[in-house]
Motif scaffolding. Structure first.
Motif, PDB file in Angstrom:
ATOM      1  N   ARG A  72       3.319   1.772  13.841  1.00 40.40           N
ATOM      2  CA  ARG A  72       3.322   0.932  15.046  1.00 40.40           C
ATOM      3  C   ARG A  72       2.274  -0.163  15.033  1.00 40.40           C
ATOM      4  O   ARG A  72       2.270  -1.018  15.911  1.00 40.40           O
ATOM      5  N   ALA A  73       1.409  -0.163  14.042  1.00 41.62           N
ATOM      6  CA  ALA A  73       0.464  -1.272  13.879  1.00 41.62           C
ATOM      7  C   ALA A  73       1.074  -2.364  13.006  1.00 41.62           C
ATOM      8  O   ALA A  73       0.472  -3.413  12.808  1.00 41.62           O
ATOM      9  N   GLY A  74       2.271  -2.102  12.472  1.00 41.71           N
ATOM     10  CA  GLY A  74       2.950  -3.080  11.640  1.00 41.71           C
ATOM     11  C   GLY A  74       2.683  -2.931  10.155  1.00 41.71           C
ATOM     12  O   GLY A  74       3.206  -3.692   9.353  1.00 41.71           O
ATOM     13  N   ASN A  75       1.881  -1.947   9.781  1.00 41.20           N
ATOM     14  CA  ASN A  75       1.580  -1.734   8.366  1.00 41.20           C
ATOM     15  C   ASN A  75       2.819  -1.260   7.619  1.00 41.20           C
ATOM     16  O   ASN A  75       3.534  -0.376   8.091  1.00 41.20           O
ATOM     17  N   VAL A  76       3.056  -1.837   6.473  1.00 38.39           N
ATOM     18  CA  VAL A  76       4.122  -1.386   5.586  1.00 38.39           C
ATOM     19  C   VAL A  76       3.503  -0.303   4.715  1.00 38.39           C
ATOM     20  O   VAL A  76       2.650  -0.583   3.873  1.00 38.39           O
ATOM     21  N   LEU A  77       3.936   0.925   4.934  1.00 33.87           N
ATOM     22  CA  LEU A  77       3.362   2.060   4.220  1.00 33.87           C
ATOM     23  C   LEU A  77       4.101   2.350   2.910  1.00 33.87           C
ATOM     24  O   LEU A  77       3.546   2.987   2.021  1.00 33.87           O
ATOM     25  N   ALA A  78       5.344   1.911   2.836  1.00 31.51           N
ATOM     26  CA  ALA A  78       6.149   2.043   1.611  1.00 31.51           C
ATOM     27  C   ALA A  78       7.276   1.023   1.717  1.00 31.51           C
ATOM     28  O   ALA A  78       7.678   0.651   2.809  1.00 31.51           O
ATOM     29  N   ARG A  79       7.768   0.597   0.544  1.00 34.80           N
ATOM     30  CA  ARG A  79       8.896  -0.336   0.553  1.00 34.80           C
ATOM     31  C   ARG A  79       9.672  -0.207  -0.751  1.00 34.80           C
ATOM     32  O   ARG A  79       9.095   0.079  -1.804  1.00 34.80           O
ATOM     33  N   VAL A  80      10.971  -0.398  -0.631  1.00 37.32           N
ATOM     34  CA  VAL A  80      11.852  -0.451  -1.795  1.00 37.32           C
ATOM     35  C   VAL A  80      12.859  -1.566  -1.551  1.00 37.32           C
ATOM     36  O   VAL A  80      13.110  -1.951  -0.410  1.00 37.32           O
ATOM     37  N   GLU A  81      13.434  -2.071  -2.643  1.00 33.21           N
ATOM     38  CA  GLU A  81      14.429  -3.130  -2.542  1.00 33.21           C
ATOM     39  C   GLU A  81      15.668  -2.714  -3.317  1.00 33.21           C
ATOM     40  O   GLU A  81      15.575  -1.979  -4.299  1.00 33.21           O
ATOM     41  N   GLY A  82      16.829  -3.170  -2.861  1.00 34.72           N
ATOM     42  CA  GLY A  82      18.076  -2.902  -3.562  1.00 34.72           C
ATOM     43  C   GLY A  82      18.805  -1.693  -3.026  1.00 34.72           C
ATOM     44  O   GLY A  82      18.543  -1.213  -1.929  1.00 34.72           O
ATOM     45  N   ALA A  83      19.754  -1.199  -3.816  1.00 33.45           N
ATOM     46  CA  ALA A  83      20.606  -0.081  -3.422  1.00 33.45           C
ATOM     47  C   ALA A  83      19.859   1.250  -3.503  1.00 33.45           C
ATOM     48  O   ALA A  83      18.808   1.357  -4.135  1.00 33.45           O
ATOM     49  N   PHE A  84      20.459   2.258  -2.885  1.00 28.36           N
ATOM     50  CA  PHE A  84      19.895   3.608  -2.843  1.00 28.36           C
ATOM     51  C   PHE A  84      19.577   4.128  -4.236  1.00 28.36           C
ATOM     52  O   PHE A  84      20.347   3.950  -5.177  1.00 28.36           O
ATOM     53  N   ASP A  85      18.450   4.789  -4.333  1.00 29.48           N
ATOM     54  CA  ASP A  85      18.008   5.449  -5.557  1.00 29.48           C
ATOM     55  C   ASP A  85      17.298   6.721  -5.112  1.00 29.48           C
ATOM     56  O   ASP A  85      16.412   6.666  -4.249  1.00 29.48           O
ATOM     57  N   GLU A  86      17.699   7.867  -5.659  1.00 29.18           N
ATOM     58  CA  GLU A  86      17.168   9.147  -5.192  1.00 29.18           C
ATOM     59  C   GLU A  86      15.652   9.263  -5.354  1.00 29.18           C
ATOM     60  O   GLU A  86      14.970   9.792  -4.480  1.00 29.18           O
ATOM     61  N   ASP A  87      15.101   8.783  -6.462  1.00 29.18           N
ATOM     62  CA  ASP A  87      13.648   8.863  -6.655  1.00 29.18           C
ATOM     63  C   ASP A  87      12.908   8.028  -5.609  1.00 29.18           C
ATOM     64  O   ASP A  87      11.908   8.465  -5.040  1.00 29.18           O
ATOM     65  N   LYS A  88      13.400   6.821  -5.363  1.00 33.43           N
ATOM     66  CA  LYS A  88      12.780   5.965  -4.340  1.00 33.43           C
ATOM     67  C   LYS A  88      12.951   6.594  -2.962  1.00 33.43           C
ATOM     68  O   LYS A  88      12.051   6.527  -2.123  1.00 33.43           O
ATOM     69  N   ALA A  89      14.122   7.194  -2.733  1.00 33.62           N
ATOM     70  CA  ALA A  89      14.389   7.828  -1.440  1.00 33.62           C
ATOM     71  C   ALA A  89      13.412   8.962  -1.171  1.00 33.62           C
ATOM     72  O   ALA A  89      12.934   9.121  -0.044  1.00 33.62           O
ATOM     73  N   GLN A  90      13.100   9.742  -2.197  1.00 34.44           N
ATOM     74  CA  GLN A  90      12.159  10.848  -2.019  1.00 34.44           C
ATOM     75  C   GLN A  90      10.776  10.330  -1.629  1.00 34.44           C
ATOM     76  O   GLN A  90      10.129  10.881  -0.743  1.00 34.44           O
ATOM     77  N   ALA A  91      10.357   9.245  -2.248  1.00 29.54           N
ATOM     78  CA  ALA A  91       9.054   8.661  -1.895  1.00 29.54           C
ATOM     79  C   ALA A  91       9.068   8.158  -0.449  1.00 29.54           C
ATOM     80  O   ALA A  91       8.090   8.337   0.286  1.00 29.54           O
ATOM     81  N   LEU A  92      10.175   7.546  -0.024  1.00 28.20           N
ATOM     82  CA  LEU A  92      10.285   7.082   1.362  1.00 28.20           C
ATOM     83  C   LEU A  92      10.245   8.253   2.336  1.00 28.20           C
ATOM     84  O   LEU A  92       9.548   8.199   3.358  1.00 28.20           O
ATOM     85  N   ARG A  93      11.008   9.309   2.032  1.00 30.63           N
ATOM     86  CA  ARG A  93      11.026  10.498   2.902  1.00 30.63           C
ATOM     87  C   ARG A  93       9.615  11.053   3.074  1.00 30.63           C
ATOM     88  O   ARG A  93       9.189  11.369   4.183  1.00 30.63           O
ATOM     89  N   GLU A  94       8.913  11.213   1.959  1.00 29.38           N
ATOM     90  CA  GLU A  94       7.558  11.773   2.022  1.00 29.38           C
ATOM     91  C   GLU A  94       6.637  10.899   2.869  1.00 29.38           C
ATOM     92  O   GLU A  94       5.834  11.406   3.641  1.00 29.38           O
ATOM     93  N   THR A  95       6.774   9.590   2.742  1.00 29.52           N
ATOM     94  CA  THR A  95       5.916   8.678   3.506  1.00 29.52           C
ATOM     95  C   THR A  95       6.257   8.700   4.985  1.00 29.52           C
ATOM     96  O   THR A  95       5.376   8.789   5.826  1.00 29.52           O
ATOM     97  N   VAL A  96       7.544   8.653   5.302  1.00 23.05           N
ATOM     98  CA  VAL A  96       7.924   8.593   6.710  1.00 23.05           C
ATOM     99  C   VAL A  96       7.646   9.916   7.427  1.00 23.05           C
ATOM    100  O   VAL A  96       7.332   9.928   8.619  1.00 23.05           O
ATOM    101  N   LEU A  97       7.723  11.016   6.712  1.00 23.42           N
ATOM    102  CA  LEU A  97       7.496  12.322   7.331  1.00 23.42           C
ATOM    103  C   LEU A  97       6.039  12.786   7.285  1.00 23.42           C
ATOM    104  O   LEU A  97       5.686  13.777   7.915  1.00 23.42           O
ATOM    105  N   ALA A  98       5.178  12.067   6.569  1.00 22.29           N
ATOM    106  CA  ALA A  98       3.758  12.421   6.471  1.00 22.29           C
ATOM    107  C   ALA A  98       3.083  12.237   7.826  1.00 22.29           C
ATOM    108  O   ALA A  98       3.499  11.416   8.642  1.00 22.29           O
ATOM    109  N   GLN A  99       2.042  12.989   8.030  1.00 15.68           N
ATOM    110  CA  GLN A  99       1.250  12.841   9.256  1.00 15.68           C
ATOM    111  C   GLN A  99       0.536  11.511   9.220  1.00 15.68           C
ATOM    112  O   GLN A  99       0.136  11.048   8.159  1.00 15.68           O
ATOM    113  N   GLY A 100       0.350  10.904  10.367  1.00 15.79           N
ATOM    114  CA  GLY A 100      -0.373   9.628  10.460  1.00 15.79           C
ATOM    115  C   GLY A 100      -1.774   9.754   9.904  1.00 15.79           C
ATOM    116  O   GLY A 100      -2.386  10.813   9.913  1.00 15.79           O
ATOM    117  N   ASP A 101      -2.270   8.622   9.395  1.00 14.57           N
ATOM    118  CA  ASP A 101      -3.618   8.610   8.786  1.00 14.57           C
ATOM    119  C   ASP A 101      -4.687   8.645   9.834  1.00 14.57           C
ATOM    120  O   ASP A 101      -4.582   8.156  10.885  1.00 14.57           O
TER     121      ASP A 101
END
Length: 185
Positions: free
Chosen positions: A156-185
């Motif tokens: 909510r501060a606008g920080n980009v905590l992770a980013r990927v470009e292009g079509a779905f990729d399982e390895d990238k998706a796992q990194a996104l899941r971990e980041t979005v579900l992690a507890q706030g810093d």
């Protein structure tokens, strides 16, 4: 004849390694500060609700599916399907980034075209067309360009905590899941 190494050579070597490590620590962005930043934006969801981004994102960490052209719909859909976003569990929204036409009537016309394609209430609450300077947005969030759709994890501060470009990729998706579900810093 063998050269005798002084006892200070290893100490100097370790000192040099430590100095380089400290230098990298200051040069690299900290995780909490993100790897880019979404500037404050006033937008209107397709359900006609005004939102202030990023402060009014749906969760403390939200996936933003960023699209720059209609040709990128398949890439975005691959992330929706691959991450099973329609099933819940992860807060997300779609953000078409549009060049601002500079006139309210033209913005309304563009919104009407989106509304014709997205009739369901769920689609309209998740779709947030953003009228802005596209190039400035791309630079601010650290994307390589507008050639591909992107998925960002935003706080909510606008920080980009992770980013990927292009079509779905399982390895990238796992990194996104971990980041979005992690507890706030």
């Amino acid at each position: 004849m063998k050269k005798k190494m002084t006892m200070w050579a290893p100490v100097a070597g370790w000192f040099a390694v430590a100095a380089v490590a400290v230098g990298f620590a200051f040069a690299m962005p900290r995780h909490a500060e993100g790897i880019g930043k979404v500037p404050p934006l006033a937008a209107k969801r397709l359900d006609q609700q005004q939102v202030q981004l990023p402060q009014q994102l749906p969760a403390s960490r939200t996936l933003a599916l960023v699209v720059f052209s209609k040709e990128q719909r398949a890439e975005v859909q691959s992330w929706i399907d691959g991450l099973r976003l329609q099933q819940g569990g992860i807060a997300w929204l779609k953000m078409p980034i549009l060049s601002d036409p500079g006139d309210a009537a033209r913005r309304t016309e563009i919104e009407q075209r989106y509304m014709a394609r997205h009739a369901s209430t769920a689609d309209r609450t998740r779709l947030v067309p953003v009228f802005t300077d596209r190039d400035a947005f791309i630079r601010a969030v650290g994307l390589s360009g507008a050639e591909h759709a992107s998925v960002l994890v935003l706080d909510r501060a606008g920080n980009v905590l992770a980013r990927v470009e292009g079509a779905f990729d399982e390895d990238k998706a796992q990194a996104l899941r971990e980041t979005v579900l992690a507890q706030g810093d």
